[in-house]
Motif scaffolding. Structure first.
Motif, mmCIF file in Angstrom:
data_model
loop_
_atom_site.group_PDB
_atom_site.id
_atom_site.type_symbol
_atom_site.label_atom_id
_atom_site.label_comp_id
_atom_site.label_asym_id
_atom_site.label_seq_id
_atom_site.Cartn_x
_atom_site.Cartn_y
_atom_site.Cartn_z
ATOM 1 N N ALA A 112 33.929 -37.113 -22.857
ATOM 2 C CA ALA A 112 32.358 -37.339 -22.311
ATOM 3 C C ALA A 112 31.657 -38.721 -23.356
ATOM 4 N N LEU A 113 31.957 -38.123 -24.466
ATOM 5 C CA LEU A 113 30.963 -38.874 -25.552
ATOM 6 C C LEU A 113 31.325 -39.834 -26.249
ATOM 7 N N LYS A 114 32.531 -39.807 -25.355
ATOM 8 C CA LYS A 114 33.337 -40.448 -25.982
ATOM 9 C C LYS A 114 33.201 -41.639 -25.073
ATOM 10 N N ALA A 115 33.469 -41.139 -23.393
ATOM 11 C CA ALA A 115 33.560 -42.100 -22.493
ATOM 12 C C ALA A 115 32.161 -43.448 -22.559
ATOM 13 N N LEU A 116 30.858 -42.412 -22.829
ATOM 14 C CA LEU A 116 29.945 -43.536 -23.984
ATOM 15 C C LEU A 116 29.797 -44.184 -24.329
ATOM 16 N N THR A 120 23.789 -47.858 -29.017
ATOM 17 C CA THR A 120 23.789 -46.669 -29.348
ATOM 18 C C THR A 120 24.507 -45.624 -29.277
ATOM 19 N N ARG A 121 24.708 -44.647 -30.011
ATOM 20 C CA ARG A 121 24.995 -43.403 -29.907
ATOM 21 C C ARG A 121 24.187 -42.551 -29.317
ATOM 22 N N PRO A 122 25.380 -41.622 -28.628
ATOM 23 C CA PRO A 122 24.252 -41.053 -27.608
ATOM 24 C C PRO A 122 23.805 -39.431 -28.321
ATOM 25 N N LEU A 123 22.436 -38.843 -27.733
ATOM 26 C CA LEU A 123 21.699 -38.548 -27.549
ATOM 27 C C LEU A 123 22.443 -36.495 -27.332
ATOM 28 N N LEU A 124 22.921 -35.934 -27.592
ATOM 29 C CA LEU A 124 23.991 -34.916 -27.328
ATOM 30 C C LEU A 124 22.708 -33.825 -27.186
ATOM 31 N N VAL A 125 22.109 -32.869 -25.434
ATOM 32 C CA VAL A 125 21.230 -32.718 -25.479
ATOM 33 C C VAL A 125 21.888 -30.985 -25.060
ATOM 34 N N GLY A 126 21.700 -30.211 -25.972
ATOM 35 C CA GLY A 126 22.399 -28.625 -25.475
ATOM 36 C C GLY A 126 20.890 -27.307 -25.065
ATOM 37 N N GLU A 139 30.391 -30.759 -35.119
ATOM 38 C CA GLU A 139 31.773 -30.269 -36.576
ATOM 39 C C GLU A 139 32.918 -31.053 -36.340
ATOM 40 N N LEU A 140 33.180 -31.110 -35.145
ATOM 41 C CA LEU A 140 34.390 -31.602 -34.901
ATOM 42 C C LEU A 140 34.656 -33.199 -34.957
ATOM 43 N N ALA A 141 32.962 -33.998 -34.214
ATOM 44 C CA ALA A 141 32.933 -35.175 -33.797
ATOM 45 C C ALA A 141 31.287 -35.849 -34.300
ATOM 46 N N PRO A 142 30.871 -35.977 -35.473
ATOM 47 C CA PRO A 142 30.025 -36.069 -36.221
ATOM 48 C C PRO A 142 29.444 -37.832 -35.215
ATOM 49 N N GLU A 143 30.911 -38.604 -36.006
ATOM 50 C CA GLU A 143 30.662 -39.779 -35.699
ATOM 51 C C GLU A 143 30.685 -40.163 -34.282
ATOM 52 N N LEU A 144 30.371 -39.076 -32.967
ATOM 53 C CA LEU A 144 30.195 -39.630 -31.840
ATOM 54 C C LEU A 144 28.844 -39.752 -31.196
ATOM 55 N N ILE A 145 27.774 -39.544 -32.143
ATOM 56 C CA ILE A 145 26.419 -38.422 -31.675
ATOM 57 C C ILE A 145 24.989 -38.944 -32.038
ATOM 58 N N ARG A 243 29.046 -32.130 -41.908
ATOM 59 C CA ARG A 243 29.489 -32.674 -41.019
ATOM 60 C C ARG A 243 28.756 -32.605 -39.922
ATOM 61 N N TRP A 244 28.426 -31.163 -39.538
ATOM 62 C CA TRP A 244 27.771 -31.054 -38.466
ATOM 63 C C TRP A 244 25.980 -31.509 -39.332
ATOM 64 N N GLY A 245 26.169 -31.027 -40.116
ATOM 65 C CA GLY A 245 24.685 -31.180 -40.988
ATOM 66 C C GLY A 245 24.148 -33.113 -41.347
ATOM 67 N N ARG A 246 24.828 -33.658 -41.252
ATOM 68 C CA ARG A 246 24.777 -34.901 -41.613
ATOM 69 C C ARG A 246 24.173 -35.697 -39.768
ATOM 70 N N ILE A 247 24.390 -35.124 -38.977
ATOM 71 C CA ILE A 247 23.665 -35.283 -37.746
ATOM 72 C C ILE A 247 22.719 -36.087 -37.529
ATOM 73 N N PRO A 248 20.993 -36.246 -37.182
ATOM 74 C CA PRO A 248 19.755 -35.600 -36.904
ATOM 75 C C PRO A 248 19.832 -34.959 -36.302
ATOM 76 N N ARG A 249 18.853 -34.269 -35.652
ATOM 77 C CA ARG A 249 18.555 -33.402 -35.031
ATOM 78 C C ARG A 249 17.239 -32.706 -34.155
ATOM 79 N N SER A 250 17.054 -32.443 -33.733
ATOM 80 C CA SER A 250 15.166 -32.500 -33.013
ATOM 81 C C SER A 250 15.081 -30.694 -32.272
ATOM 82 N N TYR A 251 14.916 -30.077 -32.567
ATOM 83 C CA TYR A 251 14.569 -28.298 -31.330
ATOM 84 C C TYR A 251 13.773 -28.148 -30.807
ATOM 85 N N ILE A 252 13.388 -28.388 -29.377
ATOM 86 C CA ILE A 252 12.499 -28.083 -28.887
ATOM 87 C C ILE A 252 12.197 -26.991 -28.083
ATOM 88 N N ARG A 253 11.469 -26.169 -28.796
ATOM 89 C CA ARG A 253 10.863 -24.228 -28.834
ATOM 90 C C ARG A 253 10.195 -24.412 -27.220
#
Length: 308
Positions: A112-116, A120-126, A139-145, A243-253
């Motif tokens: 899904a990320l590749k299709a987007l 600008t690269r997508p914000l991936l929300v979980g 970890e697997l695809a930091p360049e897509l996020i 890899r994972w650790g280089r991506i900007p990240r947010s946490y919504i508590r």
């Protein structure tokens, strides 16, 4: 000149007026370019549960996609006993989704990320267990996020898998402990019963949707899938600083959360920031239950739109 000719000539004259900006008056300022969001649901949920948030984000000018993970939503497969209502059998019947792995889910998100990609690269929300999936994807695809966003979600770094965090004292809230059906190791899934009786559904609401009234909760509850493939709960995510650790990240508590306790949210934030002190979580807070997509969709959309 009669009245009919006068009206005709007036309309013809109006049709020849110039349509330049000076004729139309001041124009509204152009809206800033929108962001792209990929929304990943939690355990037992599906893309449909994001619907109200997606609508609000779209209204704010953003591109929004939500997906069904393998084993969820339109990808779900059901135990036959769930359909027949045989409760004894339901507690024992192996899940038809037992073979689904964490990497299966990560691969669906990566596709899904590749299709987007583009702009600008997508914000991936979980959300919730979706945090485990986006951690693996990071970890697997930091360049897509462009940014990882955890909505009251698992970020299992030091202990590596969500089940290890679920066993901690910080995870205990006193709610939801009687909701699970059967032995997950035998079933190959963490199983609930969205078709349970009124008392069961009220316990489900109290644990996961405690700021949503019973009437509004039912449509969310009755579109849940009973089986979370066990691998999504027990597999190590393998996240690294590089890899994972280089991506900007947010946490919504979520401060009223009874499913993923605020103390456990705080613990995972601290552990992540200790792993990558130069790239800490951007932290936001909602005074909400575990399911703000149901109780506060507009506020959640506004908060997501303002990240980064």
């Amino acid at each position: 000149m009669n009245r009919r000719d006068l009206l005709r000539n007036t309309m013809l004259g109006a049709a020849t007026l110039p349509l330049g900006a000076h004729a139309l008056g001041p124009q509204p300022a152009s809206r800033p370019a929108g962001k792209t969001f990929l929304l990943v649901h939690g355990a037992w949920h599906n893309a449909l549960h994001w619907g109200r948030v997606a609508r609000h984000l779209s209204g704010l000018g953003h591109r929004v996609v939500s997906i069904d993970l393998p084993g969820h939503g339109l990808n779900a497969r059901f135990p036959s006993s769930y359909l027949t209502g045989d409760r004894k059998r339901f507690a024992e019947e192996p899940s038809p989704q037992a073979s689904i792995t964490l990497d299966d889910c990560a691969s669906a998100v990566i596709d899904a990320l590749k299709a987007l990609q583009g702009g600008t690269r997508p914000l991936l929300v979980g959300h919730s267990a979706g945090g485990t999936v986006i951690t693996r994807v990071g970890e697997l695809a930091p360049e897509l996020i462009g940014r990882l966003v955890y909505l009251s979600a698992y970020c299992p770094l030091r202990l590596k898998k969500p089940s290890a965090y679920g066993a901690l004292p910080e995870a205990k809230t006193g709610y939801g402990e009687t909701l699970f059906i059967g032995n997950p190791a035998t079933l190959g899934a963490v199983r609930i019963n969205p078709r349970g009786d009124a008392a069961y559904l009220e316990a489900l609401r109290t644990a996961y949707y405690n700021d949503v009234d019973s009437r509004d909760f039912l449509p969310f509850a009755l579109t849940l899938t009973p089986d979370l493939p066990l691998a999504l709960w027990t597999t190590e995510v393998g996240a690294t600083r590089e890899r994972w650790g280089r991506i900007p990240r947010s946490y919504i508590r979520c401060t009223k959360d009874r499913a993923l306790a605020p103390a456990l949210q705080e613990l995972m934030i601290r552990e992540a920031d200790a792993l990558t002190p130069g790239n800490p979580f951007e932290q936001k807070t909602l005074d909400a239950s575990h399911s703000p997509f149901a109780s506060q969709p507009e506020r959640l959309a506004e908060l997501l739109a303002g990240l980064g």
